[in-house]
Structures are given as structure tokens and as C-alpha cells.
Design an enzyme around this catalytic site. Structure first.
Site, PDB file in Angstrom:
ATOM      1  N   HIS A  96     -12.297   3.426  -0.446  1.00 56.79           N
ATOM      2  CA  HIS A  96     -12.332   2.467   0.675  1.00 56.79           C
ATOM      3  C   HIS A  96     -13.070   1.185   0.276  1.00 56.79           C
ATOM      4  O   HIS A  96     -13.584   0.472   1.133  1.00 56.79           O
ATOM      5  CB  HIS A  96     -13.059   3.048   1.913  1.00 56.79           C
ATOM      6  CG  HIS A  96     -12.344   4.150   2.616  1.00 56.79           C
ATOM      7  ND1 HIS A  96     -13.013   5.212   3.154  1.00 56.79           N
ATOM      8  CD2 HIS A  96     -11.033   4.334   2.869  1.00 56.79           C
ATOM      9  CE1 HIS A  96     -12.135   6.039   3.727  1.00 56.79           C
ATOM     10  NE2 HIS A  96     -10.930   5.526   3.557  1.00 56.79           N
ATOM     11  N   ARG A 140      -2.420  -2.049  -3.612  1.00 56.98           N
ATOM     12  CA  ARG A 140      -3.598  -1.222  -3.457  1.00 56.98           C
ATOM     13  C   ARG A 140      -3.468  -0.064  -4.457  1.00 56.98           C
ATOM     14  O   ARG A 140      -2.473   0.650  -4.447  1.00 56.98           O
ATOM     15  CB  ARG A 140      -3.680  -0.658  -2.045  1.00 56.98           C
ATOM     16  CG  ARG A 140      -4.817   0.315  -1.908  1.00 56.98           C
ATOM     17  CD  ARG A 140      -4.774   1.032  -0.597  1.00 56.98           C
ATOM     18  NE  ARG A 140      -5.925   1.915  -0.497  1.00 56.98           N
ATOM     19  CZ  ARG A 140      -5.921   3.047   0.193  1.00 56.98           C
ATOM     20  NH1 ARG A 140      -4.838   3.418   0.837  1.00 56.98           N
ATOM     21  NH2 ARG A 140      -6.983   3.792   0.239  1.00 56.98           N
ATOM     22  N   ASN A 164       0.873  -1.173   0.000  1.00 62.36           N
ATOM     23  CA  ASN A 164       0.000   0.000   0.000  1.00 62.36           C
ATOM     24  C   ASN A 164       0.912   1.225   0.000  1.00 62.36           C
ATOM     25  O   ASN A 164       1.410   1.639   1.032  1.00 62.36           O
ATOM     26  CB  ASN A 164      -0.891  -0.049   1.249  1.00 62.36           C
ATOM     27  CG  ASN A 164      -1.838   1.124   1.335  1.00 62.36           C
ATOM     28  OD1 ASN A 164      -1.769   2.049   0.530  1.00 62.36           O
ATOM     29  ND2 ASN A 164      -2.723   1.084   2.306  1.00 62.36           N
ATOM     30  N   HIS A 192     -17.211   3.358   7.559  1.00 63.83           N
ATOM     31  CA  HIS A 192     -15.756   3.234   7.675  1.00 63.83           C
ATOM     32  C   HIS A 192     -15.236   4.564   8.196  1.00 63.83           C
ATOM     33  O   HIS A 192     -15.171   5.549   7.459  1.00 63.83           O
ATOM     34  CB  HIS A 192     -15.146   2.897   6.307  1.00 63.83           C
ATOM     35  CG  HIS A 192     -13.645   2.861   6.302  1.00 63.83           C
ATOM     36  ND1 HIS A 192     -12.920   1.693   6.131  1.00 63.83           N
ATOM     37  CD2 HIS A 192     -12.723   3.840   6.469  1.00 63.83           C
ATOM     38  CE1 HIS A 192     -11.623   1.971   6.191  1.00 63.83           C
ATOM     39  NE2 HIS A 192     -11.480   3.269   6.395  1.00 63.83           N
ATOM     40  N   GLY A 241     -10.328   2.938  12.416  1.00 65.52           N
ATOM     41  CA  GLY A 241      -9.793   3.444  13.685  1.00 65.52           C
ATOM     42  C   GLY A 241     -10.822   4.027  14.633  1.00 65.52           C
ATOM     43  O   GLY A 241     -10.891   3.640  15.806  1.00 65.52           O
ATOM     44  N   GLU A 290      -8.106  -4.472   5.214  1.00 64.62           N
ATOM     45  CA  GLU A 290      -7.949  -4.222   3.781  1.00 64.62           C
ATOM     46  C   GLU A 290      -6.829  -5.063   3.180  1.00 64.62           C
ATOM     47  O   GLU A 290      -6.928  -5.512   2.042  1.00 64.62           O
ATOM     48  CB  GLU A 290      -7.681  -2.719   3.553  1.00 64.62           C
ATOM     49  CG  GLU A 290      -8.929  -1.891   3.818  1.00 64.62           C
ATOM     50  CD  GLU A 290      -8.657  -0.402   4.006  1.00 64.62           C
ATOM     51  OE1 GLU A 290      -8.191  -0.024   5.101  1.00 64.62           O
ATOM     52  OE2 GLU A 290      -8.904   0.377   3.078  1.00 64.62           O
ATOM     53  N   GLY A 348     -14.298   3.990  14.163  1.00 61.88           N
ATOM     54  CA  GLY A 348     -15.455   3.094  14.259  1.00 61.88           C
ATOM     55  C   GLY A 348     -15.215   1.903  15.168  1.00 61.88           C
ATOM     56  O   GLY A 348     -16.104   1.470  15.900  1.00 61.88           O
ATOM     57  N   ARG A 366     -10.470  16.369   6.292  1.00 63.55           N
ATOM     58  CA  ARG A 366     -11.257  16.730   5.097  1.00 63.55           C
ATOM     59  C   ARG A 366     -12.660  17.171   5.487  1.00 63.55           C
ATOM     60  O   ARG A 366     -13.260  16.602   6.401  1.00 63.55           O
ATOM     61  CB  ARG A 366     -11.371  15.527   4.154  1.00 63.55           C
ATOM     62  CG  ARG A 366     -10.064  15.147   3.519  1.00 63.55           C
ATOM     63  CD  ARG A 366     -10.199  13.892   2.659  1.00 63.55           C
ATOM     64  NE  ARG A 366      -9.092  12.997   2.928  1.00 63.55           N
ATOM     65  CZ  ARG A 366      -9.107  11.694   2.710  1.00 63.55           C
ATOM     66  NH1 ARG A 366     -10.164  11.103   2.200  1.00 63.55           N
ATOM     67  NH2 ARG A 366      -8.057  10.961   3.013  1.00 63.55           N
ATOM     68  N   ASN A 392      -9.124   8.002   9.589  1.00 65.83           N
ATOM     69  CA  ASN A 392      -8.759   9.390   9.345  1.00 65.83           C
ATOM     70  C   ASN A 392      -9.541   9.897   8.142  1.00 65.83           C
ATOM     71  O   ASN A 392     -10.139  10.957   8.167  1.00 65.83           O
ATOM     72  CB  ASN A 392      -7.257   9.471   9.111  1.00 65.83           C
ATOM     73  CG  ASN A 392      -6.683  10.682   9.791  1.00 65.83           C
ATOM     74  OD1 ASN A 392      -7.404  11.631  10.120  1.00 65.83           O
ATOM     75  ND2 ASN A 392      -5.391  10.674   9.979  1.00 65.83           N
TER      76      ASN A 392
HETATM   77  P1  ADP Z   1      -6.470   5.703   8.270  1.00 64.75           P
HETATM   78  O1  ADP Z   1      -7.594   6.384   7.562  1.00 64.75           O
HETATM   79  O2  ADP Z   1      -5.247   6.558   8.385  1.00 64.75           O
HETATM   80  O3  ADP Z   1      -6.211   4.282   7.834  1.00 64.75           O
HETATM   81  P2  ADP Z   1      -7.358   4.517  10.771  1.00 64.75           P
HETATM   82  O4  ADP Z   1      -8.481   3.679  10.320  1.00 64.75           O
HETATM   83  O5  ADP Z   1      -6.142   3.849  11.278  1.00 64.75           O
HETATM   84  O6  ADP Z   1      -6.992   5.650   9.751  1.00 64.75           O
HETATM   85  O7  ADP Z   1      -7.919   5.481  11.934  1.00 64.75           O
HETATM   86  C1  ADP Z   1      -7.091   6.414  12.546  1.00 64.75           C
HETATM   87  C2  ADP Z   1      -7.913   7.236  13.500  1.00 64.75           C
HETATM   88  O8  ADP Z   1      -8.604   6.380  14.422  1.00 64.75           O
HETATM   89  C3  ADP Z   1      -7.119   8.155  14.394  1.00 64.75           C
HETATM   90  O9  ADP Z   1      -6.851   9.382  13.747  1.00 64.75           O
HETATM   91  C4  ADP Z   1      -8.026   8.339  15.586  1.00 64.75           C
HETATM   92  O10 ADP Z   1      -8.894   9.431  15.342  1.00 64.75           O
HETATM   93  C5  ADP Z   1      -8.862   7.089  15.606  1.00 64.75           C
HETATM   94  N1  ADP Z   1      -8.588   6.219  16.746  1.00 64.75           N
HETATM   95  C6  ADP Z   1      -7.637   5.274  16.867  1.00 64.75           C
HETATM   96  N2  ADP Z   1      -7.694   4.690  18.094  1.00 64.75           N
HETATM   97  C7  ADP Z   1      -8.705   5.288  18.756  1.00 64.75           C
HETATM   98  C8  ADP Z   1      -9.274   5.138  20.060  1.00 64.75           C
HETATM   99  N3  ADP Z   1      -8.804   4.247  20.931  1.00 64.75           N
HETATM  100  N4  ADP Z   1     -10.309   5.935  20.389  1.00 64.75           N
HETATM  101  C9  ADP Z   1     -10.783   6.836  19.517  1.00 64.75           C
HETATM  102  N5  ADP Z   1     -10.305   7.018  18.291  1.00 64.75           N
HETATM  103  C10 ADP Z   1      -9.280   6.263  17.910  1.00 64.75           C
END
Ligand code: ADP
Length: 403
Positions: free
Chosen positions: A185, A96, A12, A213, A335, A389, A337, A246, A216
Site C-alpha cells: 500500500h 501498479r 492496476n 489504510h 474504504g 493511489e 477509514g 486476512r 479490504n
Molecule cells: P480495497 O482494499 O479492495 O481497495 P477499499 O479501500 O475500497 O478496499 O475498501 C473496501 C471496504 O470498505 C469494504 O469492504 C467495506 O468494508 C468498507 N466500506 C466501504 N464503504 C463503507 C461505509 N460506508 N461504511 C463502512 N465501511 C465501508
């Protein structure tokens, strides 16, 4: 491919990072995972975890000038564990690729013509496709004989009906410039919607799911019987939900207003909406953990940012409920969710009339497993399903080369 070649390397490649996983598709086991970040800077970092050998995580810091150097460093790390790219057990490399346009609706073996077409899509994915192309070229140079497969973020959404995929703008202009809604996604929405059906003990073809999903980047999709019928991201990953940096949906007139009134250039507005907006623009933080911490301390800006985020999310749940007509599950992933119980609670609060509710006890449980968080009586399941993914890309890649 030899009969024993069951390994897939998933790459990726982002603009300044490469994430990778080596999986053995014979048993779905992860052999190694890692990432190179801050490529092109002085303080690049490579983090490699050799899961197969049970070895410790290894971290190296120091300048990594470009993607080619990064991939060579990854190859060296893998070799050190006896998992090198020269292994006859490696069946393929799965890449990816963010934007597949209209043409790529399935995983695709990469040849010169395919690479050219991915290049032709750069204008609609200027932040993503160039990095993906660099990753592909570098991997090809390292193993020219190996099948390289592109798995597209947009592919799962290609089943959207025309009325969901088109913007209501002049058709000739739209078609001349390939302006339409593609969605992103996709591998996550595909994986999570299927996994949700399994959690419910049903066939994906029988269930209607709203997938949220929330990473970030964030997107929602409406999946009817395993097929995507609508999704919140559009021509680019900017449309839809409020995200880390965004804006998601705005009146498009905001852009010309900023141009005319604030004298901002297209590039400046692009940067504003993609990198300085969303939660970050609203309250100065884009990490949901930090935002929750500030809310607990009584910070009003953080609380407003959270409310705006939830309000948008709720609007999409309502919209996709209407699009699907019947909903079997609303599922949270990525992250935010997977980890942020307050987000899940707030997103479905007040939707009991729609059959949606969250059980506070179940919602508070922390787990890496797919799970239901709705109470027994709820008509619609609410679930948390961790996305994967890389596994999805590896499975699609392996299915293609072993067919
Ligand atoms: P990306 O889109 O970069 O792949 P991820 O799916 O890894 O992102 O999600 C990252 C985000 O998840 C972080 O910026 C944060 O906001 C959120 N996150 C990660 N762990 C936690 C947690 N324990 N509680 C709340 N939010 C979290």
C-alpha cells in the site's frame, strides 16, 4: 514524447480484474475511469465512465477470457470517447506493481531486464506480481513505442531502517530466500501522509504521521518527516492488522500446528489465512457496513469481530506512537477509514493521555475532502484523508517521463 503528451493511463491489474484511469497531468483531470472484473469467468463485466465527455457510465457483461481481451476491450471503450491508446497525447502507461523487492525503490521505466526482475519476485508475491506482469505485457503489445512505468507498492517502505525491516530469524536463511519485511500500500501511504501535511499547513519533512489504510486489505505505517520508518505488512500483505479476509498478525506456530494437527497443506493454510480469515473468518462478513448493521441488531459474533479489529488497530497506534516518539497526526484512509465513523471513534477511544481524541460531530460528517476530526484542544490531529493511489501512480509516472 511530444510536448502535448500530458495524459497518463494508470493500470492496476489484479488476478481477475483490471482497474484503470486516464488522467491529464496538465491539470490533474480524470478523463475516464473504469474496471473490468471477473476476468476468466462467463459473467465478466466492464464498467467504463467517460468523465471527459460527461457521458453516462457504460456497463457491458459477457465472457472476457483473459487480461489481453480485457485490455483490448478497455482500449475500445477509450477509443469510443476519442481517448484511444493511439492518441499522441498519451505520454505513458503507469502500472501498479505490488512487489518491487529490494531493487525497486523508485518508479521505473519497464524494459526486458526490469520485467525479468519483477518475474523473479513472483515467489514473494504469488497472488499479485503475475497479474501485474500480464497487464504490462498486454499494454506493451498494444503500444510498443510508449514508455511503460512500474510504480511499486513496496517502494515507499524501502526507507524503513534495517531494524524494522528484518525479522529476527537466522540471517543466512532470511537472505537466501529474501525473507524480510517489505510493506505494501506504499503509494497510498505516500500520498496520504503528504496530503495530511498539507492539511496541517506544514511541510511533509516537518511532520510525523501514523497512517491507517483500512480497506479490504489494511495496513498501518509510521511516517517520520515524509519517510516511512515502519509498516505493518511484511514479506507479504498478510502481516499486521485484521483485514477483510486476512488474519494479520498471528503466532507463526499456528501454521505448523495446523499442518501437524489438522493435516492441512501449505496451500490450504495460505488460503485459510489470506481468504477465509480476518473479519470474514470471525463473523462471516468482511464488509464493515454489514458488520455495523449486524452489531446494531445485537449480533454478538459481529460485535466480537469488530472488537478484535479495533483492538489490533489500537495496538498499532500505540506501537507507532512509541516508534515515532512525537506524533503530529493520526490519519484514516481507504474504504473503512474514510467511511466508517464508528471504527475511527473506537480506534482512538481512551487514548486522551496520548493527546488523541475524536470530535463526535466532526467524525459524523460525510465528505470526500481531507478533513480534521479531532477537537480544537487535542494535541495530536486526527484526520480523514481519502486516498488516491491512481493519482499518485499517474504523478510518479508523469514525473519520470517528463523529466
Ligand atoms: P480495497 O482494499 O479492495 O481497495 P477499499 O479501500 O475500497 O478496499 O475498501 C473496501 C471496504 O470498505 C469494504 O469492504 C467495506 O468494508 C468498507 N466500506 C466501504 N464503504 C463503507 C461505509 N460506508 N461504511 C463502512 N465501511 C465501508
Amino acid at each position: 514524447m511530444t510536448a502535448t503528451a500530458t495524459r497518463v493511463l494508470v493500470l492496476n491489474s489484479g488476478s481477475s480484474s483490471v482497474k484503470y484511469q486516464l488522467l491529464d497531468m496538465a491539470d490533474g483531470r480524470r478523463l475516464a475511469v473504469g474496471l473490468v472484473e471477473r476476468i476468466g469467468e462467463e459473467n465478466s463485466r466492464l464498467v467504463h465512465t467517460p468523465l471527459a465527455t460527461g457521458g453516462e457510465k457504460r456497463e457491458t457483461e459477457g465472457a472476457i477470457a483473459d487480461h489481453e481481451t480485457a485490455l483490448k476491450a478497455v482500449a475500445a471503450e477509450l477509443s469510443a470517447d476519442g481517448l484511444g491508446l493511439d492518441s499522441p497525447q498519451l505520454a505513458a502507461i503507469g502500472h501498479r506493481v505490488v512487489h518491487g523487492g529490494l531493487r525497486f525503490t523508485e518508479p521505473t521505466v519497464i524494459d526486458d531486464a526490469v520485467l525479468k526482475e519483477i518475474e523473479r519476485l513472483v515467489p514473494v508475491a504469488p497472488l499479485h506480481n503475475p497479474a501485474n506482469i500480464t497487464g504490462i505485457r498486454t499494454a506493451q503489445a498494444l503500444r510498443p513505442d510508449l514508455p511503460q512505468i512500474a510504480v511499486f507498492d513496496t517502494a515507499f517502505h524501502s526507507t524503513m531502517p534495517e531494524y524494522a525491516a528484518r525479522y529476527a530469524i537466522d540471517v543466512e536463511t532470511a537472505d537466501a530466500h529474501r525473507v524480510r519485511r517489505y510493506g505494501f500500500h506504499g503509494t497510498s501511504h505516500a500520498y496520504v501522509s503528504r496530503r495530511t501535511a498539507a492539511l496541517l499547513g506544514q511541510d511533509p519533512a516537518e511532520v510525523n504521521v501514523i497512517v491507517l489504510h483500512l480497506g479490504n486489505g489494511a495496513s498501518a505505517s509510521a511516517v517520520a518527516g515524509g519517510r516511512c520508518v515502519d509498516t505493518s505488512m511484511g514479506l507479504t500483505p498478510l502481516e499486521g492488522l485484521v483485514m477483510g479476509t486476512r488474519s494479520g498478525d498471528i503466532d507463526p506456530a499456528v501454521t505448523f500446528h495446523l499442518k501437524r494437527v489438522a493435516g492441512m497443506s501449505a496451500d490450504e493454510i495460505d488460503e485459510l489465512l489470506n481468504k477465509k480469515s480476518g473479519l470474514l473468518g470471525l463473523c462471516g462478513d468482511n464488509d464493515m457496513r454489514e458488520i455495523r448493521r449486524r452489531i446494531d441488531e445485537g449480533d454478538e459474533r459481529a460485535a466480537l469481530a469488530f472488537d478484535i479489529y479495533i483492538h489490533r488497530l489500537k495496538k498499532y497506534i500505540g506501537a507507532y506512537y512509541a516508534v515515532l516518539g512525537r506524533v503530529d497526526a493520526v490519519v484514516f484512509t481507504a474504504g473503512v477509514g474514510e467511511n466508517a465513523a464508528p471504527v475511527r471513534e473506537a480506534a482512538v477511544a481512551g487514548l486522551e493521555e496520548l493527546g488523541l481524541a475524536v470530535d463526535a460531530g466532526l467524525n459524523a460528517v460525510r465528505s470526500d475532502e481531507p478533513r480534521l476530526i479531532s477537537p480544537e484542544y487535542a494535541r495530536v490531529a486526527v484526520a480523514v484523508v481519502p486516498t488516491d493511489e491512481e493519482l499518485e501512480i499517474a504523478q510518479q509516472t508523469y514525473a519520470l517521463v517528463s523529466a
